[in-house]
Design a protein around this motif. Sequence first.
Motif, PDB file in Angstrom:
ATOM      1  N   PRO A   3       0.822  -1.218   0.000  1.00  0.00           N
ATOM      2  CA  PRO A   3       0.000   0.000   0.000  1.00  0.00           C
ATOM      3  C   PRO A   3       0.851   1.261   0.000  1.00  0.00           C
ATOM      4  CG  PRO A   3      -0.760  -1.580   1.657  1.00  0.00           C
ATOM      5  CD  PRO A   3       0.563  -2.077   1.155  1.00  0.00           C
ATOM      6  N   ALA A   4       0.233   2.341  -0.475  1.00  0.00           N
ATOM      7  CA  ALA A   4       0.866   3.650  -0.330  1.00  0.00           C
ATOM      8  C   ALA A   4       0.881   4.041   1.143  1.00  0.00           C
ATOM      9  CB  ALA A   4       0.087   4.683  -1.148  1.00  0.00           C
ATOM     10  N   GLU A   5       1.741   4.928   1.520  1.00  0.00           N
ATOM     11  CA  GLU A   5       1.879   5.337   2.908  1.00  0.00           C
ATOM     12  C   GLU A   5       0.606   6.024   3.400  1.00  0.00           C
ATOM     13  OE1 GLU A   5       4.762   8.252   5.614  1.00  0.00           O
ATOM     14  OE2 GLU A   5       5.402   7.553   3.621  1.00  0.00           O
ATOM     15  N   PHE A   6       0.201   5.711   4.629  1.00  0.00           N
ATOM     16  CA  PHE A   6      -0.960   6.370   5.219  1.00  0.00           C
ATOM     17  C   PHE A   6      -0.788   6.451   6.736  1.00  0.00           C
ATOM     18  CE2 PHE A   6      -2.059   1.841   4.694  1.00  0.00           C
ATOM     19  CZ  PHE A   6      -2.314   1.458   6.002  1.00  0.00           C
ATOM     20  N   GLU A   7      -1.541   7.374   7.348  1.00  0.00           N
ATOM     21  CA  GLU A   7      -1.604   7.464   8.801  1.00  0.00           C
ATOM     22  C   GLU A   7      -2.558   6.387   9.320  1.00  0.00           C
ATOM     23  OE1 GLU A   7       0.185   9.504  10.732  1.00  0.00           O
ATOM     24  OE2 GLU A   7       1.196  10.237   8.922  1.00  0.00           O
ATOM     25  N   TYR A   8      -2.334   5.958  10.563  1.00  0.00           N
ATOM     26  CA  TYR A   8      -3.139   4.887  11.142  1.00  0.00           C
ATOM     27  C   TYR A   8      -3.707   5.330  12.478  1.00  0.00           C
ATOM     28  CZ  TYR A   8      -4.197   0.345  13.334  1.00  0.00           C
ATOM     29  OH  TYR A   8      -4.806  -0.704  13.974  1.00  0.00           O
ATOM     30  N   ALA A   9      -5.020   5.170  12.649  1.00  0.00           N
ATOM     31  CA  ALA A   9      -5.677   5.511  13.906  1.00  0.00           C
ATOM     32  C   ALA A   9      -6.387   4.276  14.441  1.00  0.00           C
ATOM     33  CB  ALA A   9      -6.677   6.641  13.692  1.00  0.00           C
ATOM     34  N   ALA A  10      -6.257   4.030  15.739  1.00  0.00           N
ATOM     35  CA  ALA A  10      -6.878   2.858  16.364  1.00  0.00           C
ATOM     36  C   ALA A  10      -7.679   3.305  17.582  1.00  0.00           C
ATOM     37  CB  ALA A  10      -5.823   1.832  16.759  1.00  0.00           C
ATOM     38  N   PRO A  11      -8.831   3.918  17.370  1.00  0.00           N
ATOM     39  CA  PRO A  11      -9.645   4.400  18.487  1.00  0.00           C
ATOM     40  C   PRO A  11     -10.207   3.244  19.309  1.00  0.00           C
ATOM     41  CG  PRO A  11     -10.861   4.545  16.440  1.00  0.00           C
ATOM     42  CD  PRO A  11      -9.462   4.178  16.064  1.00  0.00           C
ATOM     43  N   THR A  12     -10.608   3.536  20.531  1.00  0.00           N
ATOM     44  CA  THR A  12     -11.161   2.504  21.419  1.00  0.00           C
ATOM     45  C   THR A  12     -12.622   2.754  21.763  1.00  0.00           C
ATOM     46  OG1 THR A  12     -10.336   3.695  23.364  1.00  0.00           O
ATOM     47  CG2 THR A  12      -8.913   1.981  22.414  1.00  0.00           C
ATOM     48  N   THR A  13     -13.186   3.857  21.290  1.00  0.00           N
ATOM     49  CA  THR A  13     -14.614   4.117  21.460  1.00  0.00           C
ATOM     50  C   THR A  13     -15.191   4.588  20.130  1.00  0.00           C
ATOM     51  OG1 THR A  13     -14.442   6.474  22.037  1.00  0.00           O
ATOM     52  CG2 THR A  13     -14.183   4.868  23.835  1.00  0.00           C
ATOM     53  N   LEU A  14     -16.504   4.502  20.013  1.00  0.00           N
ATOM     54  CA  LEU A  14     -17.148   4.943  18.775  1.00  0.00           C
ATOM     55  C   LEU A  14     -16.989   6.439  18.585  1.00  0.00           C
ATOM     56  CD1 LEU A  14     -18.814   4.377  16.287  1.00  0.00           C
ATOM     57  CD2 LEU A  14     -20.886   4.386  17.714  1.00  0.00           C
ATOM     58  N   ASP A  15     -17.111   7.202  19.657  1.00  0.00           N
ATOM     59  CA  ASP A  15     -16.930   8.656  19.542  1.00  0.00           C
ATOM     60  C   ASP A  15     -15.519   8.992  19.052  1.00  0.00           C
ATOM     61  OD1 ASP A  15     -19.493   9.130  20.374  1.00  0.00           O
ATOM     62  OD2 ASP A  15     -18.962   9.574  22.456  1.00  0.00           O
ATOM     63  N   GLU A  16     -14.527   8.290  19.573  1.00  0.00           N
ATOM     64  CA  GLU A  16     -13.150   8.522  19.122  1.00  0.00           C
ATOM     65  C   GLU A  16     -13.002   8.158  17.643  1.00  0.00           C
ATOM     66  OE1 GLU A  16     -10.552   6.272  21.586  1.00  0.00           O
ATOM     67  OE2 GLU A  16     -10.834   7.530  23.364  1.00  0.00           O
ATOM     68  N   ALA A  17     -13.665   7.102  17.223  1.00  0.00           N
ATOM     69  CA  ALA A  17     -13.580   6.675  15.827  1.00  0.00           C
ATOM     70  C   ALA A  17     -14.183   7.721  14.899  1.00  0.00           C
ATOM     71  CB  ALA A  17     -14.291   5.341  15.653  1.00  0.00           C
ATOM     72  N   VAL A  18     -15.350   8.241  15.273  1.00  0.00           N
ATOM     73  CA  VAL A  18     -15.984   9.281  14.452  1.00  0.00           C
ATOM     74  C   VAL A  18     -15.097  10.527  14.402  1.00  0.00           C
ATOM     75  CG1 VAL A  18     -17.953  10.854  14.316  1.00  0.00           C
ATOM     76  CG2 VAL A  18     -18.322   8.434  14.851  1.00  0.00           C
ATOM     77  N   ALA A  19     -14.521  10.888  15.545  1.00  0.00           N
ATOM     78  CA  ALA A  19     -13.647  12.063  15.582  1.00  0.00           C
ATOM     79  C   ALA A  19     -12.412  11.862  14.717  1.00  0.00           C
ATOM     80  CB  ALA A  19     -13.235  12.366  17.025  1.00  0.00           C
ATOM     81  N   ALA A  20     -11.802  10.676  14.812  1.00  0.00           N
ATOM     82  CA  ALA A  20     -10.604  10.392  14.019  1.00  0.00           C
ATOM     83  C   ALA A  20     -10.916  10.418  12.531  1.00  0.00           C
ATOM     84  CB  ALA A  20     -10.027   9.037  14.415  1.00  0.00           C
ATOM     85  N   LEU A  21     -12.070   9.886  12.156  1.00  0.00           N
ATOM     86  CA  LEU A  21     -12.457   9.854  10.745  1.00  0.00           C
ATOM     87  C   LEU A  21     -12.675  11.267  10.216  1.00  0.00           C
ATOM     88  CD1 LEU A  21     -13.210   8.047   8.335  1.00  0.00           C
ATOM     89  CD2 LEU A  21     -15.554   8.010   9.205  1.00  0.00           C
ATOM     90  N   ASN A  22     -13.314  12.107  11.013  1.00  0.00           N
ATOM     91  CA  ASN A  22     -13.584  13.465  10.555  1.00  0.00           C
ATOM     92  C   ASN A  22     -12.340  14.336  10.583  1.00  0.00           C
ATOM     93  OD1 ASN A  22     -16.719  14.115  10.115  1.00  0.00           O
ATOM     94  ND2 ASN A  22     -16.515  12.467  11.597  1.00  0.00           N
ATOM     95  N   ASP A  23     -11.457  14.088  11.520  1.00  0.00           N
ATOM     96  CA  ASP A  23     -10.191  14.831  11.543  1.00  0.00           C
ATOM     97  C   ASP A  23      -9.342  14.519  10.315  1.00  0.00           C
ATOM     98  OD1 ASP A  23     -10.888  15.989  13.930  1.00  0.00           O
ATOM     99  OD2 ASP A  23      -9.664  14.652  15.175  1.00  0.00           O
ATOM    100  N   ALA A  24      -9.465  13.284   9.828  1.00  0.00           N
ATOM    101  CA  ALA A  24      -8.633  12.853   8.701  1.00  0.00           C
ATOM    102  C   ALA A  24      -9.129  13.381   7.365  1.00  0.00           C
ATOM    103  CB  ALA A  24      -8.578  11.332   8.661  1.00  0.00           C
ATOM    104  N   GLY A  25     -10.397  13.759   7.280  1.00  0.00           N
ATOM    105  CA  GLY A  25     -10.925  14.288   6.027  1.00  0.00           C
ATOM    106  C   GLY A  25     -11.494  13.224   5.115  1.00  0.00           C
TER     107      GLY A  25
END
Length: 284
Positions: A3-25
Amino acid sequence: MIPAEFEYAAPTTLDEAVAALNDAGEDAKVLAGGQSLMPVLRLRMAAPTTVVDLGRVPDLRGIREDGDTLVIGATTTHYEVLHDPLVAQHARLLTEATATVADPQIRHRGTLGGALVHADPAGDLSAPALALDAELVVVGPSGRRTVSAADFFQDYFTTAVEPGEILAEIRIPKHTEWAARYEKFHRAAQQWSIVGVAATIDIDNGTIRQAKVALTNMAAVPVRARAVEDALVGQAATADTIASAAAHAADGTDPMTDGNADAEYRSHLATVLTRRAVTTAAGL
């Protein structure tokens, strides 16, 4: 390829996941089981800036009852769905279809929510979700909203999930007394369906009281075979009745022509597989 290079986020709550997804664009991707996403990344058919891994969010996984509804977390694996007694009791059609998904290795990693959001028209789980009148709960920065399966699948690989949203759970009305069968035709074991039929029926004293039939890979999205359902309801559950109803399976569909089959052949398969699915569900 890798794969091409990408940032990786591993949230532990649904709210964190939604926030990480929206922060990433908008160029971010959500990773559930990875059985569809990882091959795409390796082939560089997608190059997200960030991958948000949902595997560490416990609230997105599991199966429970909520009154007359069965609730399945989006990251619940196919293996868990296949072997869960609640699913077998209250949504037998989903058990039937999940048993046909790929192979044991894929079923141990792939997830129900991931398969539904991927929305491959040849995928085996979208049609059962449609036939079972499932509702899909989506969570985003504006909160939670519920989308019916009939409105969820919008086009090839396209669903009602908006950028920044995550599918959280699948809610299925209990079909406890309903018989069910999923039939598919594929060129080789473990391949995608050329055509699939998800059928579930409610029979009382030999009469079909209710019937729900949905088709896989007969259009850009899963479709209900309404003409078949109308022809079955109120009729005796006999081989002749079922064959007559199944003749309408392709009515209103838009099957594609590709390297696996042409549209005419797919229409023929829909008729044959509908007859088999309903006949088997009826115990004939």
